[in-house]
Each structure stands twice: as C-alpha cells, then as structure tokens.
Design a protein around this motif. Structure first.
Motif: not given
Length: 244
Positions: A153-160
């Motif tokens: 949620k804080a770092l969107p790229f982490y989900g990718w």
C-alpha cells in the motif's frame, strides 16, 4: 482512457465535491466528472484503475461500481459471496493446495525421513505454486494485494515485484541456495503481510485474499492468517537452528 462508474451514497453537491476530490488524488487520474442526478462518475485516466482502488478511496460513505459490469465485478466479498457458502467451502482451493504441498514434502523424504529437508521442500513448493497463481493475473494482483499488505500500500511497485520475489525464494529453498538469507526474507515479507491480514480480520473487513492471485476469489479469513503463520513458524524455527 475514460470509464463510467455508478456511485451510490451521494446526496448533495458536497458529496459530489468530496467524491471528485478523493478520486482526483489517485495516481493516474487525469480528470473526474461527477453527476449527482445520474449518480455517475466519468473518470479519465492514464491507465486502467482497478475498481478496488476507487472503492478504497471512497469508503465507507460511497460505493462505486463500473457501469457496464456493476453486477459482475465484486469489490468486497460481501457482494460476491451471497450464496451463504461456509468458510470451508470458500477456502476449499486453498486447503487442497496446502494438503498437496504437505503430502509432496512428506513423500519426497519418506524413505529417509529428514524433517528439515521436508520443511525446505514444502517452503520451496509453497512459493512456486503461490507465485504461479499470482502470475496468472500479474496486472490485477498488485491492486488486490495492496488492499491489506502495508508495504504494498505504501510502495505500489512492491506489489508488482512480489510474485517474482516468491519465485526466487522458492528456487532458493528447492535448490538449497543461501538458505539463511531466504529464511530472513521470508520472515520479513510474510511478517509484514501477516500484520496487514491481522488488521483486516480485526476490522472485520470482507475483502479478497490475494494469496492465490485473482484467479481464485478467496475471502480473507483466519485461514489466511494460519497459512502465513505456518510459513513464519517454519522459517523462524529453521533460522534459529542454523544460527545455533
């Protein structure tokens, strides 16, 4: 690209301003046109924005659904599990996968039983199988994952990159490469996810679990917490044994 959505819960021009402001702040949104009379919002964006993200921005006062698929696109699981299925029935795919993983890990070592080796194989297969389901919808997974994972949620790229991290960890466990590092990373990433899962359960939010990607619509329940807990206990136990 422009998409039209139905927004319920608006009663005045103040609501129109609030909805417009909240949606406008989302990443990728170019413009928003909200019509109170038709209860519609026309959103122009640089890329397709998942309805889950829009709903998260407008909760709890407003509900938003894509106009063309308002009856088909579940936002929160209270909308999609209306047939009163039990939790066991809903989570049957998850239980089956965990059963096969446990069975495979045991069968691989039943002739020369070694619990440490069996645990490593279980963890490796766990990551490979779960990452596979996430790769089935790599574009949709990050939006579902960020609904409860604090880091995503804080770092969107982490989900990718999360499915790739799981794949790498799976290979490290199966190939016995840098096991201490793999265990530490496992404790960190699953620890963060477990915090998010715990918050979701305590808040009694009925959202979709992204542990098996978006291909299987699983509800966020205590089973999700147990699933992460199993991996955390295994990783913690093995790390302590290695360090000692």
């Amino acid at each position: 690209m422009k998409n039209t959505y139905i927004v319920t819960g608006m009663t005045c021009n103040g609501c129109v301003s609030s909805v417009t402001e909240k949606i406008s702040k989302l990443d990728g949104v170019v413009s928003v046109e909200v019509n109170l009379e038709n209860k519609e919002a026309i959103i122009d964006s640089n890329h397709q924005i998942n309805t889950l993200i829009l709903q998260e921005a407008l909760r709890p006062k407003y509900t938003i659904t894509k106009k063309k698929t308002a009856q088909k696109e579940p936002l929160y699981l209270e909308d999609s599990f209306t047939d009163n299925k039990s939790k066991i029935e809903q989570l049957k795919p998850l239980f089956l996968i965990l059963f096969y993983l446990f069975s495979s890990a045991i069968l691989l070592h039943y002739k020369a039983w070694d619990i440490k080796e069996a645990m490593l194989d279980f963890m490796g297969m766990f990551y490979i199988v779960f990452s596979f389901f996430k790769f089935l919808d790599l574009k949709g997974f990050p939006d579902s994952f960020r609904m409860y994972d604090p880091l995503a949620k804080a770092l969107p790229f982490y989900g990718w990159i999360y499915p790739f991290i799981e794949t790498v960890l799976g290979l490290m466990f199966l190939m016995r490469i840098q096991i201490p590092i793999a265990l530490i990373v496992t404790i960190i990433i699953l620890g963060i996810t477990t915090i998010g899962v715990t918050r979701t359960l305590l808040d009694k939010k009925s959202i979709r679990c992204a542990c098996l990607g978006t291909a299987l619509k699983l509800p966020m329940t205590e089973a999700t917490f147990i699933e992460n807990a199993i991996m955390l206990v295994m990783a913690g136990t093995m790390l302590i044994q290695i360090l000692l």
